[in-house]
Design an enzyme around this catalytic site. Sequence first.
Site, mmCIF file in Angstrom:
data_model
loop_
_atom_site.group_PDB
_atom_site.id
_atom_site.type_symbol
_atom_site.label_atom_id
_atom_site.label_comp_id
_atom_site.label_asym_id
_atom_site.label_seq_id
_atom_site.Cartn_x
_atom_site.Cartn_y
_atom_site.Cartn_z
ATOM 1 N N ASN A 67 0.863 -1.185 0.000
ATOM 2 C CA ASN A 67 0.000 0.000 0.000
ATOM 3 C C ASN A 67 0.899 1.234 0.000
ATOM 4 O O ASN A 67 2.117 1.120 0.176
ATOM 5 C CB ASN A 67 -0.985 -0.018 1.168
ATOM 6 C CG ASN A 67 -0.282 -0.081 2.508
ATOM 7 O OD1 ASN A 67 0.538 0.768 2.821
ATOM 8 N ND2 ASN A 67 -0.583 -1.109 3.281
ATOM 9 N N GLY A 92 -2.635 -9.591 3.931
ATOM 10 C CA GLY A 92 -2.519 -10.342 2.684
ATOM 11 C C GLY A 92 -1.080 -10.670 2.328
ATOM 12 O O GLY A 92 -0.259 -10.977 3.192
ATOM 13 N N VAL A 93 -0.780 -10.558 1.042
ATOM 14 C CA VAL A 93 0.542 -10.946 0.552
ATOM 15 C C VAL A 93 1.614 -10.008 1.122
ATOM 16 O O VAL A 93 2.753 -10.432 1.382
ATOM 17 C CB VAL A 93 0.539 -10.995 -0.996
ATOM 18 C CG1 VAL A 93 0.427 -9.629 -1.634
ATOM 19 C CG2 VAL A 93 1.767 -11.732 -1.505
ATOM 20 N N ASP A 94 1.272 -8.759 1.358
ATOM 21 C CA ASP A 94 2.198 -7.776 1.939
ATOM 22 C C ASP A 94 2.675 -8.255 3.315
ATOM 23 O O ASP A 94 3.892 -8.300 3.588
ATOM 24 C CB ASP A 94 1.440 -6.439 2.045
ATOM 25 C CG ASP A 94 2.331 -5.240 2.307
ATOM 26 O OD1 ASP A 94 3.566 -5.394 2.290
ATOM 27 O OD2 ASP A 94 1.779 -4.141 2.521
ATOM 28 N N SER A 152 -4.153 -6.417 -6.278
ATOM 29 C CA SER A 152 -5.463 -5.774 -6.062
ATOM 30 C C SER A 152 -6.644 -6.740 -5.955
ATOM 31 O O SER A 152 -7.769 -6.282 -5.740
ATOM 32 C CB SER A 152 -5.789 -4.728 -7.155
ATOM 33 O OG SER A 152 -5.060 -3.537 -6.960
ATOM 34 N N THR A 153 -6.404 -8.055 -6.095
ATOM 35 C CA THR A 153 -7.566 -8.972 -6.098
ATOM 36 C C THR A 153 -7.928 -9.511 -4.713
ATOM 37 O O THR A 153 -8.803 -10.361 -4.587
ATOM 38 C CB THR A 153 -7.359 -10.166 -7.046
ATOM 39 O OG1 THR A 153 -6.299 -10.996 -6.536
ATOM 40 C CG2 THR A 153 -7.031 -9.706 -8.452
ATOM 41 N N GLY A 154 -7.242 -8.998 -3.673
ATOM 42 C CA GLY A 154 -7.583 -9.409 -2.308
ATOM 43 C C GLY A 154 -8.372 -8.304 -1.628
ATOM 44 O O GLY A 154 -9.500 -7.977 -2.031
ATOM 45 N N ILE A 155 -7.729 -7.690 -0.658
ATOM 46 C CA ILE A 155 -8.361 -6.635 0.146
ATOM 47 C C ILE A 155 -8.859 -5.484 -0.746
ATOM 48 O O ILE A 155 -9.878 -4.864 -0.441
ATOM 49 C CB ILE A 155 -7.339 -6.110 1.191
ATOM 50 C CG1 ILE A 155 -6.924 -7.243 2.144
ATOM 51 C CG2 ILE A 155 -7.913 -4.944 1.999
ATOM 52 C CD1 ILE A 155 -5.602 -7.021 2.855
ATOM 53 N N TYR A 156 -8.170 -5.215 -1.852
ATOM 54 C CA TYR A 156 -8.540 -4.084 -2.707
ATOM 55 C C TYR A 156 -9.719 -4.372 -3.636
ATOM 56 O O TYR A 156 -10.191 -3.468 -4.337
ATOM 57 C CB TYR A 156 -7.319 -3.582 -3.496
ATOM 58 C CG TYR A 156 -6.363 -2.732 -2.672
ATOM 59 C CD1 TYR A 156 -6.596 -2.480 -1.322
ATOM 60 C CD2 TYR A 156 -5.224 -2.185 -3.248
ATOM 61 C CE1 TYR A 156 -5.724 -1.708 -0.565
ATOM 62 C CE2 TYR A 156 -4.337 -1.400 -2.495
ATOM 63 C CZ TYR A 156 -4.590 -1.169 -1.155
ATOM 64 O OH TYR A 156 -3.717 -0.397 -0.419
#
Length: 179
Positions: free
Chosen positions: A30, A38-40, A127-131
């Site tokens: 972010n 998530g992946v971060d 962007s396909t998770g939390i976003y």
Amino acid sequence: MEKTLNGAKLEVVQGDITQSAMACIVNAANSSLLGGGGVDGAIHRAGGRRILDECVRIRSERGGCPVGEAVITTGGNLKAKHVIHTVGPVWNGGKKGEAEKLGNCYRSALRLAEQHGIASISFPNISTGIYGYPKDEAAEVAIGAVTGVLARKHGFERIQFVCFDFENYDLYVERVGEL
Ligand code: ADP
């Protein structure tokens, strides 16, 4: 699943990107660069403190990372030597430039990789998770951006899409299979 495009292997795998043995992995960060879920979160946990230290330094120098742009750090304790952090767009209905911004993430990451002489790189499904970006549309954008780069003169040997969930994996296998 893999395809060879203009001298580079384009691969789709299912798994955890923190385990990737490629020279570089991409983080769906972010704008704060200070880590998240998530992946971060997974990358910072697996890669250790040195990644965050470099992110903090970059943040103090240039105030974070705008959507669609990318920065590079060490891979810390990861097998990957580098992490390229890019910031995906939050899905907001699709008419707020999301596709352009998401494509920019892949293009920015690849440009930065080439500037650092990196020939192999793994991407998560940014962007396909939390976003909340719809997975089918995100796959279309991601594959379009990467194949656009590979269609020109480039220095890549391998580019991998690492899909964590099977919905993404199936979407990527189908689309890359049609290339
Ligand atoms: P964003 O905020 O960009 O949506 P997320 O981390 O929430 O980022 O999700 C992006 C994608 O990363 C999702 O498809 C999610 O399934 C995937 N993901 C989560 N953990 C991992 C992991 N360890 N390796 C690869 N992909 C992951």
